[in-house]
Design an enzyme around this catalytic site. Structure first.
Site, PDB file in Angstrom:
ATOM      1  CE  LYS A 139      25.698   3.714 -14.360  1.00  0.00           C
ATOM      2  NZ  LYS A 139      24.826   5.312 -14.670  1.00  0.00           N
ATOM      3  CE  LYS A 260      16.255   7.426 -19.231  1.00  0.00           C
ATOM      4  NZ  LYS A 260      15.887   6.634 -18.233  1.00  0.00           N
ATOM      5  NE  ARG A 315      15.965   3.247 -10.063  1.00  0.00           N
ATOM      6  CZ  ARG A 315      16.011   4.341 -11.873  1.00  0.00           C
ATOM      7  NH1 ARG A 315      14.732   4.452 -11.790  1.00  0.00           N
ATOM      8  NH2 ARG A 315      16.943   4.607 -12.036  1.00  0.00           N
ATOM      9  CB  VAL A 318      10.768   8.227 -13.812  1.00  0.00           C
ATOM     10  CG1 VAL A 318       9.867   9.815 -14.069  1.00  0.00           C
ATOM     11  CG2 VAL A 318      11.572   8.925 -12.499  1.00  0.00           C
TER      12      VAL A 318
HETATM   13  P1  ADP Z   1      22.406   7.256 -14.943  1.00  0.00           P
HETATM   14  O1  ADP Z   1      22.589   6.249 -14.444  1.00  0.00           O
HETATM   15  O2  ADP Z   1      22.915   8.981 -14.818  1.00  0.00           O
HETATM   16  O3  ADP Z   1      20.882   7.661 -15.544  1.00  0.00           O
HETATM   17  P2  ADP Z   1      23.709   6.736 -18.022  1.00  0.00           P
HETATM   18  O4  ADP Z   1      24.226   5.650 -17.437  1.00  0.00           O
HETATM   19  O5  ADP Z   1      22.503   5.855 -17.775  1.00  0.00           O
HETATM   20  O6  ADP Z   1      23.598   7.373 -16.443  1.00  0.00           O
HETATM   21  O7  ADP Z   1      24.022   7.776 -19.079  1.00  0.00           O
HETATM   22  C1  ADP Z   1      22.362   8.735 -18.743  1.00  0.00           C
HETATM   23  C2  ADP Z   1      22.558   9.780 -20.633  1.00  0.00           C
HETATM   24  O8  ADP Z   1      23.813  10.126 -20.295  1.00  0.00           O
HETATM   25  C3  ADP Z   1      21.830   8.923 -21.532  1.00  0.00           C
HETATM   26  O9  ADP Z   1      20.757   8.648 -21.517  1.00  0.00           O
HETATM   27  C4  ADP Z   1      22.914   9.205 -22.175  1.00  0.00           C
HETATM   28  O10 ADP Z   1      21.899  10.482 -22.667  1.00  0.00           O
HETATM   29  C5  ADP Z   1      23.990   9.678 -21.768  1.00  0.00           C
HETATM   30  N1  ADP Z   1      25.176   8.948 -21.977  1.00  0.00           N
HETATM   31  C6  ADP Z   1      25.691   8.165 -21.635  1.00  0.00           C
HETATM   32  N2  ADP Z   1      26.712   7.359 -21.332  1.00  0.00           N
HETATM   33  C7  ADP Z   1      27.255   7.633 -22.997  1.00  0.00           C
HETATM   34  C8  ADP Z   1      27.874   6.752 -24.186  1.00  0.00           C
HETATM   35  N3  ADP Z   1      28.456   5.933 -23.950  1.00  0.00           N
HETATM   36  N4  ADP Z   1      28.082   7.580 -24.953  1.00  0.00           N
HETATM   37  C9  ADP Z   1      26.836   8.913 -25.644  1.00  0.00           C
HETATM   38  N5  ADP Z   1      26.242   9.243 -24.330  1.00  0.00           N
HETATM   39  C10 ADP Z   1      26.393   8.730 -23.562  1.00  0.00           C
HETATM   40  P1  ADP Z   2      14.867   7.290 -14.484  1.00  0.00           P
HETATM   41  O1  ADP Z   2      16.306   6.320 -14.026  1.00  0.00           O
HETATM   42  O2  ADP Z   2      13.591   6.298 -13.637  1.00  0.00           O
HETATM   43  O3  ADP Z   2      14.141   7.557 -15.521  1.00  0.00           O
HETATM   44  P2  ADP Z   2      15.701   9.336 -13.298  1.00  0.00           P
HETATM   45  O4  ADP Z   2      17.223   9.336 -13.882  1.00  0.00           O
HETATM   46  O5  ADP Z   2      15.468  10.730 -13.448  1.00  0.00           O
HETATM   47  O6  ADP Z   2      15.117   8.581 -13.421  1.00  0.00           O
HETATM   48  O7  ADP Z   2      15.904   9.048 -11.727  1.00  0.00           O
HETATM   49  C1  ADP Z   2      14.614   9.186 -10.592  1.00  0.00           C
HETATM   50  C2  ADP Z   2      15.323   9.321  -9.198  1.00  0.00           C
HETATM   51  O8  ADP Z   2      15.679   8.975  -9.134  1.00  0.00           O
HETATM   52  C3  ADP Z   2      15.966  10.385  -9.472  1.00  0.00           C
HETATM   53  O9  ADP Z   2      15.311  11.352  -8.269  1.00  0.00           O
HETATM   54  C4  ADP Z   2      17.249  10.374  -9.303  1.00  0.00           C
HETATM   55  O10 ADP Z   2      17.708  11.284  -8.264  1.00  0.00           O
HETATM   56  C5  ADP Z   2      16.922   9.556  -8.141  1.00  0.00           C
HETATM   57  N1  ADP Z   2      17.781   8.623  -8.468  1.00  0.00           N
HETATM   58  C6  ADP Z   2      18.477   7.690  -9.541  1.00  0.00           C
HETATM   59  N2  ADP Z   2      19.741   6.650  -9.551  1.00  0.00           N
HETATM   60  C7  ADP Z   2      20.329   6.996  -8.226  1.00  0.00           C
HETATM   61  C8  ADP Z   2      21.250   6.930  -7.930  1.00  0.00           C
HETATM   62  N3  ADP Z   2      22.457   5.831  -8.539  1.00  0.00           N
HETATM   63  N4  ADP Z   2      21.055   7.317  -6.418  1.00  0.00           N
HETATM   64  C9  ADP Z   2      20.915   8.764  -6.032  1.00  0.00           C
HETATM   65  N5  ADP Z   2      19.663   8.559  -6.683  1.00  0.00           N
HETATM   66  C10 ADP Z   2      19.112   8.305  -7.688  1.00  0.00           C
HETATM   67 MG    MG Z   3      20.380   5.676 -16.707  1.00  0.00          MG
END
Ligand code: ADP
Ligand code: ADP
Ligand code: MG
Length: 518
Positions: A139, A260, A315, A318
């Protein structure tokens, strides 16, 4: 034969006519499990490609194993000993003569080293080049690249944090609330909201611990917490010939634990101007990293419709089915073609959003108990079917949802011409979904879809927390467990189906249209 390919009668015929080079039938190894492995196999079948499944001991009898032409065992159930073992996956591909590897999502899908290992042995990895994966997979690197490309990023640190003191200083500068996040994070893990300075020390240690445990990388960074944000993401697709398009947006603000559970497309209350701007920025972001294949640019949108880059998932996502439903595309087929060097199957002008689609993630989890995962035997499993419905799943009745992996059972998607109709179609379908033997989140999904916050919107990522908690389902401790589960699932779905309903918004609208037309 002469140059024109006609017979030359002066030379004697060959004993054995030269064989025409037959195009090799592509063979795809799917380095994943569950619903996404089944989804990729379906695309391979349509293309006439052969498919190879891989499995851990927990999945030996799984649907994806039966659907594939061949299946190779990887190892014991834990992911670290099976689906994350790039060496075993590669060996399986070589042994079976697979020419492509589709990684699905999770597991090896965002591992650029694995991608390089595939290339080294001449196997095509279905995904972007290692450069783009590395740049966007971390990130902090992604934030740097996007900042340099002129894409608006969430304000905060571009470099990894060196320690707690630096984090506290930066938080004061950008102003609380802030988010501490794992640079290698995914699946909603390694994220903490910090309301004020008093919480910093504890949150810093917790995120570092989680980052190390889940991602083996304790790099963390800090960004401004956007207040009342909506998660809106743009699907992009690019080919190696420098073409890139976007396939519009998905609204993914219905989340629990930052992950989500319900997604929809189009996003409601996103102005046409913002939608167009976000699409253009997403394409600009993809081109900046020479992207190839399917990817998703995730943005946070504030109440004033300002949007900020949050991360890119390099990638298949989901929730890709809802994009397929509104655009009439097949993203997995496109991924497979583009990975083999074909140009994008569409130009931007070919793409349009038609109607409305919603996806619900059906999980084996207990909403009344903090959404705790509840793996176990799927004693009853009767998914709904009907017009405008799509089911992506990887289990059959009688299967066991293993405790080793993500606890998603199925993805149910609905499409209809209007949002109101899609919501009613989805609620009706969820009411018919019979699951017995394990706790699941169907009641919770219905609760969200019925809420005023969801129906009238715009809702934000806090929507789930605003709803009243659901009552716990009584534990199923009957000695006749199977019979009890079947009866309970039937009773539950009939209770849902018979719940008195007022006329739905779309039915009202349809009736009014009919009245108008007479
Ligand atoms: P992941 O890699 O686990 O998907 P993300 O960076 O996409 O993580 O963040 C997942 C969720 O966390 C976002 O969809 C949002 O709901 C919350 N989130 C992440 N960063 C922020 C932020 N800076 N401010 C508010 N909510 C956040
Ligand atoms: P999407 O980002 O496609 O909406 P999710 O955040 O729910 O979906 O992640 C989809 C799947 O991939 C989950 O099983 C989650 O645990 C796995 N996953 C996503 N990002 C990572 C990561 N950086 N490392 C390991 N597993 C991950
Ligand atoms: Mg995300």
């Amino acid at each position: 034969m002469d140059r024109a390919g006609k017979n030359d009668h002066n030379t004697p015929p060959r004993l054995c006519a030269p064989r025409r080079a037959m195009p090799l039938q592509p063979k795809v190894l799917i380095a994943n499990r569950g619903e996404i492995a089944c989804r990729v196999i379906r695309a391979c079948r349509e293309l006439g490609y052969a498919c190879v499944a891989v499995y851990s001991d927990a999945d030996a009898l799984s649907r994806h194993v039966w659907l594939a032409d061949e299946a190779v065992r990887l190892g014991p159930p834990p992911s670290a000993e099976s689906y994350l073992r790039g060496d075993l996956v590669l060996a399986a591909a070589q042994r079976t003569g697979a020419t492509l590897i589709h990684p699905g999502y999770g597991f090896l899908s965002e591992n650029y080293e694995f991608r390089e290992q595939c290339a080294a042995v001449g196997i095509t990895f279905v995904g972007p080049q290692a450069y783009a994966m590395r740049q966007m997979g971390t990130k902090t690197l992604a934030r740097q690249a996007m900042h340099a490309a002129g894409v608006p990023v969430v304000p905060g640190s571009l470099l990894p944090l060196e320690g707690r003191e630096q984090a506290a200083k930066l938080a004061e500068e950008i102003g609380y609330p802030v988010m501490l996040k794992a640079a290698a994070g995914g699946g909603g893990k390694g994220i903490r909201l910090i309301a004020g300075p008093a919480d910093m020390a504890q949150a810093f240690a917790a995120v570092q611990r989680e980052a190390l445990a889940y991602f083996k990388d304790e790099t963390i960074y800090l960004e401004k917490a956007i207040v009342r944000p909506r998660h809106v993401e743009i699907q992009v697709m690019a080919d190696r010939h420098g073409q890139a398009v976007h396939l519009f947006e998905r609204e993914c603000s219905v989340q629990r634990r930052n992950q989500k559970i319900i997604e929809e497309s189009p996003a409601i209350h996103l102005s046409a101007a913002t939608r167009a701007k976000m699409g253009a920025v997403a394409v600009q972001a993809a081109l900046a990293v020479h992207y190839e294949g399917a990817g998703t640019i995730e943005f946070l949108v504030d109440p004033e419709q300002n949007f900020y880059f949050m991360e890119m998932n390099t990638r298949l996502q989901v929730e890709h089915p809802i994009t397929e439903l509104v655009t009439g595309t097949d993203l997995v087929v496109a991924q497979l073609l583009v990975a083999q060097g074909e140009p994008l199957p569409w130009t931007q002008a070919d793409l349009d959003q038609r109607g409305h689609a919603i996806e619900c993630r059906v999980y084996a989890e207990d909403p009344a108990n903090g959404f705790a995962p509840s793996p176990g035997p799927l004693v009853v499993y009767r998914p709904p079917t009907g017009p405008g419905l799509r089911l992506d799943d990887g289990f059959c009745e009688g299967d066991v949802i293993p405790r080793y992996y993500d606890s998603m059972i199925a993805k149910l998607s609905a499409w209809a011409p209007t949002r109101a109709h899609t919501i009613e179609r989805m609620i009706a379908a969820l009411r018919q979904f019979e699951i017995g033997g394990i706790a699941n989140n169907i009641e919770h999904l219905i609760q969200v879809l019925q809420s005023d916050a969801f129906r009238t919107g715009p809702y934000d990522t806090g929507i789930v927390q605003t709803l009243p908690p659901l009552a716990a389902e009584p534990p199923d401790d009957d000695a006749f467990a199977v019979l009890a589960a079947v009866t309970a699932a039937r009773e539950q779905s009939s209770r849902r189906a018979n719940a008195t309903q007022s006329e739905s918004a779309w039915a009202q609208a349809a009736r009014i249209d009919v009245l108008r037309s007479v």
